[in-house]
Design a protein around this motif. Structure first.
Motif, short mmCIF file in Angstrom:
data_model
loop_
_atom_site.label_atom_id
_atom_site.label_comp_id
_atom_site.label_asym_id
_atom_site.label_seq_id
_atom_site.Cartn_x
_atom_site.Cartn_y
_atom_site.Cartn_z
N ARG A 541 8.80 -15.21 -23.19
CA ARG A 541 7.59 -15.93 -22.78
C ARG A 541 6.65 -16.00 -23.98
N GLN A 544 1.41 -20.00 -26.01
CA GLN A 544 1.33 -21.40 -26.40
C GLN A 544 2.11 -21.66 -27.67
N TRP A 570 1.93 -26.96 -26.07
CA TRP A 570 2.44 -26.53 -24.77
C TRP A 570 1.98 -25.11 -24.51
N LEU A 573 4.85 -20.94 -21.81
CA LEU A 573 6.29 -21.17 -22.00
C LEU A 573 7.08 -20.01 -21.42
N SER A 575 11.43 -18.92 -20.83
CA SER A 575 12.80 -19.35 -21.11
C SER A 575 13.79 -18.25 -20.81
N LEU A 589 14.07 -23.63 -19.69
CA LEU A 589 12.88 -23.58 -20.52
C LEU A 589 11.79 -24.38 -19.82
N THR A 590 10.69 -23.74 -19.50
CA THR A 590 9.58 -24.43 -18.84
C THR A 590 8.31 -24.22 -19.65
N ALA A 591 7.43 -25.25 -19.58
CA ALA A 591 6.16 -25.19 -20.30
C ALA A 591 5.18 -26.18 -19.67
#
Length: 647
Positions: A541, A544, A570, A573, A575, A589-591
């Motif tokens: 994690r 930014q 972003w 985050l 992942s 992977l999210t952001a």
């Protein structure tokens, strides 16, 4: 009557000549009569009887005996004995067998006036003495576990060998002038591969004993022999024997001297070893099967002094006092100022011996030992200086500094080396377990604050370790190789295991407050990792990530997405990634895109040293858009996929 001799004026009277002829006939008659008398069986029996009286308890056999009335061209009186065998066996004590093909016993005729027989210098040629130390048979009684005794130590086994009878050279002088040995061989039943051959040795029994000998010590091996020459000088008075032995070993020398009181069985001796080549010594120890592997240590020499004194019947009670022992040469220096060595005990030192080591070059030493100790990421082991405290192979400790070590890193087939200036190493071994701690690390153009601790097996390549690192920085080129940029204080907390010198298991956390590269930066990275053979699982994690036009990927992303901004950012985050030897997978992977507050998602895969393929889904201009990303050799392509491709 006169007899003229040539033309000289010398004359011999007829009366003198008659006396001369008569004396010659009489001497011939008496000599023949004496030879005939002394050649009888009574002389043979008398010799056996005298030998039996002089050596009670011994088995004696002799072949033919012959009386000698000359020694070469000179008059003399003696006895020649053929095939002499003298044997004594006794359990628990030293036994021997002497075999002599031929021995000449010259008799001193002047000793008859004192009423006893005395020999001159006895010569033994091609004789052989074989020593044996047979154990006494045990009584046939059943043993209970409480009655079972441990196996005897080396000192206990050696004690009966040393228990020789007391001798005085004055007593020997009454019977013999001396002994000369030529081609005389000495062997021992318990180790028949060793032989001592006296090329020449002289023992003179006067008011004191004098010994001069040139001896060869020979070790027989399956593929040849090892031979060393010894120059022996000795002196004895009463029951005290003193000796001085020197032997050259290539460019080195061994000097052994001492004294032995045969009455009390007490002795004292000292050994001086000077410039002994280590390679040749270890090679002979390997050939003798004393060490289990061939060691190719070159250009190194051993010098050492040792003293011992005490009772030969109690060898293990008194140590060998070592002093000023050192190894010098191409691998560095090792020095032992002094220590008490107990060579017949399982633990050779009762008080740890302290070795001072300076500049010991580990890489060539490991290669000489033909061993692999550390992981393959270590390109250069460097040199080590410090102190070693040693009691035995299972109890020792090490404390010192490892200098000039190199560690290898690689990424995308590009390799880089990180030079480690110094590492403090503390290692301790107790009963098969090696505990090590590495700290006070000085990284060239980097930083280190923390410690690594290991619990390793005997092979140094298997075991567990714990990392407690609060700040880790490598040199800028190595950081750039690893992440394409650099980072601030990196923190590592975790535990792992090694197997065969390679990482087999790890679980821990990596924290980096800030990291950056060309055109990008990130904050508050936290990586929770777990490694099992062949697979590294990561949950990461980051607060930014920001991308600017300086990034080589920024123009492609802005062009394909149409985002009109001087930077991309972003947040939040998250992942999940799996890394294998040949590549890996981005499972998720999210952001959150900072400008719109909309979520972005990605998945992908990559092959090591080849390409990365990923699909990215994000909200752009109020609608969901899907992109296919490909990165190969640092070049990025990004293509939008039709809506049907999202299903």
């Amino acid at each position: 009557m006169r007899i003229l001799r040539g033309k000289s004026n010398l004359e011999v009277s007829s009366h003198g000549f008659a006396l001369f002829v008569f004396g010659l006939i009489l001497a011939t008659f008496i000599g023949g009569a004496v030879r005939t008398l002394l050649s009888s069986n009574r002389i043979h029996e008398r010799i056996v009887r005298e030998l039996a009286r002089a050596f009670p308890g011994h088995e004696i056999k002799i072949g033919e005996t012959e009386v000698l009335l000359s020694r070469g061209i000179w008059p003399g009186f003696g006895v020649q004995i053929s095939d002499l065998t003298l044997r004594k066996e006794a359990c628990g004590k030293l036994g021997f067998e002497l075999k002599v093909p031929s021995v000449i016993l010259p008799i001193n005729v002047f000793s008859f006036k004192d009423g006893h027989l005395r020999l001159g210098k006895v010569e033994l040629i091609s004789a052989h003495v074989h020593l044996d130390n047979k154990e006494c048979p045990d009584e046939p009684v059943a043993e209970s576990p409480a009655q079972m005794q441990p196996a005897p130590t080396m000192a206990q086994a050696a004690a009966p060998i040393m228990a020789l009878p007391a001798l005085t050279w004055q007593e020997l002088r009454r019977f013999i002038d001396g002994v000369a040995l030529y081609d005389f061989t000495l062997t021992y039943e318990q180790d028949p591969t060793w032989r001592l051959i006296f090329d020449s040795a002289r023992f003179r029994f006067g008011r004191e004993l004098r010994i001069n000998a040139l001896v060869k010590a020979i070790k027989t091996l399956p593929f040849g022999t090892i031979e060393h020459g010894l120059d022996i000088r000795g002196r004895g008075e009463g029951s005290l024997l003193e000796w001085n032995v020197t032997s050259d070993f290539k460019e080195g020398r061994i000097h052994w001297r001492g004294q032995w009181d045969m009455s009390s069985q007490s002795a004292a001796s000292s050994v001086e070893i000077s410039q002994l080549p280590i390679k040749d010594v270890l090679n002979e120890l390997y050939q003798m099967d004393i060490i289990d592997r061939e060691v190719q240590i070159r250009a190194s020499w051993l010098s050492c002094g040792g003293q011992w004194e005490g009772s030969l019947l109690k060898l293990s009670e008194n140590p060998v006092r070592l002093s000023d022992c050192k190894i010098e040469g191409a691998y560095g220096g090792i020095h032992l100022e002094e220590a008490d060595l107990y060579p017949f005990e399982q633990s050779p030192f009762k008080v740890p011996a302290e070795f001072r080591i300076k500049g010991l070059k580990l890489q060539p030493l490991v290669e000489a030992l033909n061993r692999k100790v550390l992981p393959t990421v270590i390109a250069k082991l460097g040199s080590w200086s410090g102190q070693v405290r040693f009691m035995n192979k299972n109890v020792w400790s090490v404390d010192g500094l490892l200098e000039s070590m190199e560690v290898v890193f690689s990424n995308q087939s590009v390799r880089g080396k990180q030079l480690i200036r110094k590492i403090r190493t503390k290692v301790e071994k107790v009963e098969g377990l090696i505990a090590a701690r590495l700290d006070q690390v000085q990284i060239v153009n980097g930083e280190f604050d923390g410690a690594l601790e290991f619990q390793l097996a005997d092979d140094w390549r298997s075991g567990s370790f714990t990392s407690n690192i609060n700040n880790l920085r490598f040199s800028p080129p190595v950081e750039d190789l690893l992440i394409g940029g650099g980072w601030s204080a990196l923190k590592v907390q975790g535990q792992g295991r090694l197997n065969g010198g390679e990482l087999s298991e790890w679980k821990g956390t990596i924290e980096i407050p800030e990291l950056h590269g060309s055109g990008w930066a990130g904050e508050d990275l936290v990586v929770e990792g777990k490694y099992v053979p062949g697979l590294f699982q990561i949950n990461a994690r980051m607060s930014q990530v920001r991308m600017t036009p300086a990034s080589k990927y920024f123009p492609v992303i802005r062009e394909r997405t149409g985002i009109d901004s001087d930077s991309l950012r972003w947040q939040q985050l998250r992942s999940k990634v799996e890394i294998r030897n040949n590549g890996g997978d981005i499972l998720s992977l999210t952001a959150i895109e900072a400008g719109s507050g909309k979520p972005w998602q990605a998945r992908g895969t990559w092959q090591r040293d080849r390409e990365l393929l990923a699909s990215v889904n994000g909200m752009v201009d109020g609608r969901s858009r899907l992109f296919a990303i490909r990165i190969e050799k640092g070049l990025m392509t990004m293509d939008e996929q039709p809506p049907t491709a999202a299903h």
